[in-house]
Design an enzyme around this catalytic site. Sequence first.
Site, mmCIF file in Angstrom:
data_model
loop_
_atom_site.group_PDB
_atom_site.id
_atom_site.type_symbol
_atom_site.label_atom_id
_atom_site.label_comp_id
_atom_site.label_asym_id
_atom_site.label_seq_id
_atom_site.Cartn_x
_atom_site.Cartn_y
_atom_site.Cartn_z
ATOM 1 N N ASN A 212 0.645 -1.305 0.045
ATOM 2 C CA ASN A 212 0.007 0.026 -0.094
ATOM 3 C C ASN A 212 0.763 1.224 -0.013
ATOM 4 O O ASN A 212 1.962 1.089 0.390
ATOM 5 C CB ASN A 212 -0.933 -0.161 1.310
ATOM 6 C CG ASN A 212 0.043 -0.151 2.441
ATOM 7 O OD1 ASN A 212 0.356 0.853 2.762
ATOM 8 N ND2 ASN A 212 -0.311 -1.252 3.177
ATOM 9 N N ASP A 281 -3.338 -6.552 4.223
ATOM 10 C CA ASP A 281 -4.479 -7.320 5.050
ATOM 11 C C ASP A 281 -4.307 -8.762 4.592
ATOM 12 O O ASP A 281 -4.977 -9.656 5.241
ATOM 13 C CB ASP A 281 -5.911 -7.040 4.618
ATOM 14 C CG ASP A 281 -6.169 -5.459 5.483
ATOM 15 O OD1 ASP A 281 -5.876 -5.689 6.902
ATOM 16 O OD2 ASP A 281 -6.677 -4.709 4.974
ATOM 17 N N LYS A 291 12.153 -15.549 -9.648
ATOM 18 C CA LYS A 291 11.122 -14.418 -10.448
ATOM 19 C C LYS A 291 10.350 -15.050 -11.415
ATOM 20 O O LYS A 291 10.946 -15.931 -12.461
ATOM 21 C CB LYS A 291 11.894 -13.337 -10.973
ATOM 22 C CG LYS A 291 11.105 -12.554 -11.668
ATOM 23 C CD LYS A 291 11.962 -11.279 -12.402
ATOM 24 C CE LYS A 291 10.915 -10.459 -13.216
ATOM 25 N NZ LYS A 291 11.516 -9.617 -14.222
ATOM 26 N N ASP A 308 -4.101 -10.025 12.405
ATOM 27 C CA ASP A 308 -4.442 -8.793 12.684
ATOM 28 C C ASP A 308 -3.724 -8.560 14.177
ATOM 29 O O ASP A 308 -3.973 -9.055 15.142
ATOM 30 C CB ASP A 308 -5.998 -8.601 13.058
ATOM 31 C CG ASP A 308 -6.172 -7.287 13.456
ATOM 32 O OD1 ASP A 308 -5.577 -6.502 14.015
ATOM 33 O OD2 ASP A 308 -7.171 -6.932 12.728
ATOM 34 N N PHE A 326 -4.671 3.190 14.356
ATOM 35 C CA PHE A 326 -5.172 4.144 13.406
ATOM 36 C C PHE A 326 -6.111 3.657 12.599
ATOM 37 O O PHE A 326 -6.087 2.481 12.275
ATOM 38 C CB PHE A 326 -3.929 4.493 12.768
ATOM 39 C CG PHE A 326 -3.208 5.812 13.183
ATOM 40 C CD1 PHE A 326 -2.287 5.667 14.260
ATOM 41 C CD2 PHE A 326 -3.332 6.939 12.605
ATOM 42 C CE1 PHE A 326 -1.630 6.755 14.986
ATOM 43 C CE2 PHE A 326 -2.536 7.967 12.971
ATOM 44 C CZ PHE A 326 -1.819 7.851 14.027
ATOM 45 N N LYS A 340 -13.530 -0.515 15.105
ATOM 46 C CA LYS A 340 -12.450 -0.943 15.363
ATOM 47 C C LYS A 340 -11.915 -0.888 16.845
ATOM 48 O O LYS A 340 -11.158 -1.450 17.462
ATOM 49 C CB LYS A 340 -11.191 -0.297 14.548
ATOM 50 C CG LYS A 340 -11.412 -0.901 12.929
ATOM 51 C CD LYS A 340 -10.714 -0.051 11.816
ATOM 52 C CE LYS A 340 -11.188 -0.350 10.577
ATOM 53 N NZ LYS A 340 -10.494 0.119 9.463
ATOM 54 N N LYS A 344 -11.291 -4.329 18.694
ATOM 55 C CA LYS A 344 -9.885 -4.623 18.733
ATOM 56 C C LYS A 344 -9.334 -4.067 20.258
ATOM 57 O O LYS A 344 -8.231 -4.418 20.842
ATOM 58 C CB LYS A 344 -8.947 -3.861 17.920
ATOM 59 C CG LYS A 344 -9.225 -4.338 16.308
ATOM 60 C CD LYS A 344 -8.174 -3.702 15.350
ATOM 61 C CE LYS A 344 -8.556 -3.788 13.956
ATOM 62 N NZ LYS A 344 -7.762 -3.933 13.143
#
Length: 400
Positions: A212, A281, A291, A308, A326, A340, A344
């Site tokens: 990301n 995730d 490769k 998680d 966050f 969350k 959590k």
Amino acid sequence: MQGRRILIGIGGGIAAYKICEVVSRLFQAGVEVRVILTKASQEFITPLTLTTLSRHRAYTDEGFWQPIHARPVHIELGEWAEVFVIAPLTANTLGKLAHGLADNLLTNTILASCCPVLLAPAMNTEMWEQQAVQRNWQQLLTDSRYHSVGPDAGLLACDRVGAGRMAEPAEIITSIQSLLHTGGKQDLIGKRVLISTGGTREYLDPVRFIGNPSTGKMGLALAQAAKHRGATVTLVHAPATWEVPLGIRAISVVSAAQMQQAMWENFPDADLIVMAAAVADVKPTEYVAEKLPKQLLPASLPLEPVPDILAELGHRKQPHQLLIGFAAQTGDIVTPALEKLSNKKLDGIAANPIDQPDTGFGSDFNQAIFLDKNGRKLTIEPCSKLQLAHHLLDFVKAIN
Ligand code: CTP
């Protein structure tokens, strides 16, 4: 930093040239900058340089008794400054400060002021490591007024590689920003802070990965802010383009599994844990060590979830520990962040929008809504990531 008042005292060392950049960047950020040069510093840079960069008369010993608004220069400047930076700090000025001596405009102004003082030493390694210099340094830092940045280790102007190189301009400016926020209070002394940051990567083969756009700058800012407030900081970071500043223990990881292990190992000793990392995730179910030629890439990729990490820490958390997450969201940022927070088992969460211009991923700026387990809610308007980090630490300190 618009309109804030920073006084910079320049000592006689080759690193004086780097201060020109600090002055210039502060001025461009809207800061009011005043500069004092010692006699020795003028062997390296001129008052004209600093006058030009700060758009204000640079002060020297020659002007010691030319008053400002009919008041002595050292009194007026000492009272004016919100933060006083001494850079480069030479062995000579350090020795004088450690013993409360004042024989020039710079040292007299320090004695005539009571704002926080940021010290950026710079000298040859032999000089820096002298017992007398180290004694003076340690003694000075017992005074809560004085704060340090650097010295770093590296190639010195004397061709030595060792300790004594002045901190880089960016690090000096970050330290100034922290002092402007805290006023010099070190409210995290004795606290151990564990922070994760950056985007984890899940490799399919040696060159392709699921990831990301997170750059890890938010967690870096949190680590810097916590360190500036006196904490012992461990930063677990995914691949990053920045260097971890001195004084922060860094653990470099790539995948979620590696981050999980590093967080688990360091979690039991931590008082405050902040998961700022953007954990990928999912991961490919299979890793191929060679490769893959593009003709062999699968049309669809079988994936499996990664652990998680934050939820696991939430279940292992001890009562004295504070756990903060966050939530990078689009659209409604509060509802999913509250879910969350609860699912959590967190003490607090920072919900930040990633669909706004120039904040969030990759930016130097951010904005957020802080939420805690007791229903507190605080909105932080767009600001630098360092400022947001300080606001979050203020918010977290008030969680009970
Ligand atoms: N997090 C984590 N481990 C994961 C995923 C997320 O520790 N595998 C942490 C993040 O570091 C962040 C918080 O959980 O502090 C929320 O992450 P986010 O990606 O917003 O939420 P997810 O739980 O992954 O849920 P979703 O992607 O569905 O929004």
